[in-house]
Design an enzyme around this catalytic site. Structure first.
Site, short mmCIF file in Angstrom:
data_model
loop_
_atom_site.label_atom_id
_atom_site.label_comp_id
_atom_site.label_asym_id
_atom_site.label_seq_id
_atom_site.Cartn_x
_atom_site.Cartn_y
_atom_site.Cartn_z
N PHE A 110 1.94 -7.53 -3.39
CA PHE A 110 1.63 -6.17 -3.83
C PHE A 110 2.79 -5.63 -4.64
O PHE A 110 3.93 -5.64 -4.18
CB PHE A 110 1.35 -5.22 -2.65
CG PHE A 110 0.96 -3.85 -3.13
CD1 PHE A 110 -0.33 -3.59 -3.56
CD2 PHE A 110 1.89 -2.82 -3.20
CE1 PHE A 110 -0.69 -2.33 -4.05
CE2 PHE A 110 1.54 -1.56 -3.68
CZ PHE A 110 0.25 -1.32 -4.11
N ASP A 118 11.21 -7.92 -5.47
CA ASP A 118 10.61 -6.60 -5.20
C ASP A 118 11.02 -6.21 -3.78
O ASP A 118 10.46 -6.69 -2.80
CB ASP A 118 9.09 -6.69 -5.35
CG ASP A 118 8.40 -5.34 -5.08
OD1 ASP A 118 9.02 -4.48 -4.43
OD2 ASP A 118 7.24 -5.18 -5.49
N LYS A 149 10.64 3.39 -2.28
CA LYS A 149 10.37 3.88 -0.92
C LYS A 149 11.57 4.50 -0.18
O LYS A 149 11.75 5.70 -0.19
CB LYS A 149 9.72 2.77 -0.11
CG LYS A 149 8.33 2.42 -0.67
CD LYS A 149 7.46 1.70 0.32
CE LYS A 149 6.00 1.74 -0.11
NZ LYS A 149 5.55 0.56 -0.85
#
Ligand SMILES: *Cc1c(COP(=O)(O)O)cnc(C)c1O
Length: 390
Positions: free
Chosen positions: A131, A218, A247
């Site tokens: 993702f 990532d 995040k």
């Protein structure tokens, strides 16, 4: 009564709960009911809710300066670039406002690298079940057909291989022309909490060196201490060329970053990339404040210790509970895979246990508690999950 969310686009399947206040790992709804937060806004509020340092930084900076423009120097941006580079082993940072934008930045670096090498058309190796975001480039990089559906034709330039499978990458190296980079999550979060082995990550690093590919990690979900070190790749003893963050970097204040070192750090030149809001004084001051707090409170080590406690606690609590296929994770990123679809458990956990959990890939419960949890809260999560599954 108004239909709930009547004027919001239908993008989210929302739970019938809404919170008005938080403190550490606890949340309250408008009726005053208390909940235990085991997801931290999906790995965002790692310092817990209403962290006093973050609140003070936002309040003070709001009275000084929110925004100027990247036409000018921004001292907090320089400072955050320096802090992150030192922590991550990188050299330069680009700041944006979300994870998808951070990955867009990384992908633009891959394209520039390819075009410099004159290996057109550029190809980036990406993983099954990955993702990377919801923009056109990052959704094409994402390995989930539900994310793709309706958005075809997808942006070209991505070659997909199975995760944690070195042979597949070796095959691609032999047969796919034009590879410029490998983009991967050291632990797949949305993909069901799958942990790449350190040996695999080291071998991918080696292949990237051999073939002049950029290794792009990532760390949007795994970064900022969650898995037991500042960045997850550090546990494999490797250094990527590009690292993306978002995040946990702002503890709820929107900020993303793309870090790079070596040649990758020198690919952009003025006019090739940019962002109006990216790296503004407020966002970067919050980022610096979050780093200070993580450092002072020793949260990467704490995440490692609490993560072991959570894994052990769950293994004990769930032994003999039917339907549990696997319990896995690293630090405070834990997945409980069941033998069935279990999306309904999110609502049940809220209603019956006053516990916030997420479910990914339909059958894996994912726990991402804030790193400031105490031992009793970690035990409490295991107790409530057991009751939920019994
Ligand atoms: C959440 C996430 C993203 C996307 O971040 P947004 O801020 O939602 O755009 C990308 N990659 C990973 C690994 C993520 O967990």
């Amino acid at each position: 009564m108004l239909t709930p969310h009547a004027h919001l686009m239908h993008v989210y399947a929302r739970q019938p709960v809404s919170f008005v206040r938080g403190q550490g790992a606890r949340l309250w709804d408008a009726q005053g009911t208390e909940y235990l937060d085991a997801i931290a806004g999906v790995a965002v509020t790692n310092l817990g809710h209403a962290h006093p340092d973050v609140a003070a930084a936002i309040a003070e900076q709001a009275t000084l300066l929110l925004h100027t423009s990247n036409m000018f120097g921004i001292a907090w941006q320089d400072r955050l670039g320096e802090r992150l580079s030192a922590l991550a082993g990188m050299e330069r940072a680009f700041f944006c406002n979300s994870g998808a934008e951070a990955n867009e930045t990384a992908l633009k670096l891959a394209w520039l690298h390819a075009n410099r090498k004159q290996v057109a058309p550029p190809q980036v190796l990406v993983m099954q079940n990955s993702f990377h975001g919801r923009t056109f480039a990052t959704l094409a990089a994402t390995g989930n057909s539900a994310v793709h559906r309706g958005f075809e034709p997808l942006m070209p330039g991505f070659v997909r291989v199975p995760y944690n499978d070195l042979y597949a990458i070796r095959q691609a190296a032999e047969h796919v022309p034009g590879i410029a980079a490998v983009l991967l999550e050291p632990i797949q979060g949305e993909g069901g909490v799958h942990v790449a082995s350190p040996e695999y990550l080291r071998a991918v690093r080696h292949l990237c060196d051999e073939h002049d590919w950029l290794l792009m990690a990532d760390e949007i979900q795994t970064g900022m201490g969650r898995t037991g070190t500042w960045f997850c790749y550090q546990q494999a003893g490797i250094l990527p060329d590009v690292v993306t963050l978002a995040k946990g970097l702002g503890n709820g204040f929107p900020i993303g970053a793309c870090l790079a070192r070596g040649r990758a750090a020198e690919l952009f030149s003025p006019g090739t990339h940019g962002s109006t809001f990216g790296g503004n004084p407020l966002a970067c001051r919050v980022g610096c404040t979050v780093i200070d707090a993580i450092e002072r409170e020793g949260l990467p080590d704490r995440a490692a210790v609490l993560g072991r406690q959570l894994l052990l606690g769950l293994r004990k609590a769930l032994s003999g509970v039917p339907g549990v296929v696997a319990i896995r994770g690293q630090g405070l990123m834990v997945g409980i895979e069941l033998d069935r679809a279990c999306g309904d458990l999110v609502r049940k956990a809220l209603e019956q246990e006053r516990l916030l959990i997420t479910v990914t890939r339909e059958r894996t419960i994912r726990l991402l508690p804030p790193l400031i949890c105490d031992e009793a809260q970690i035990d409490e999560i295991a107790v409530r999950v057991r009751r939920l599954l019994q």
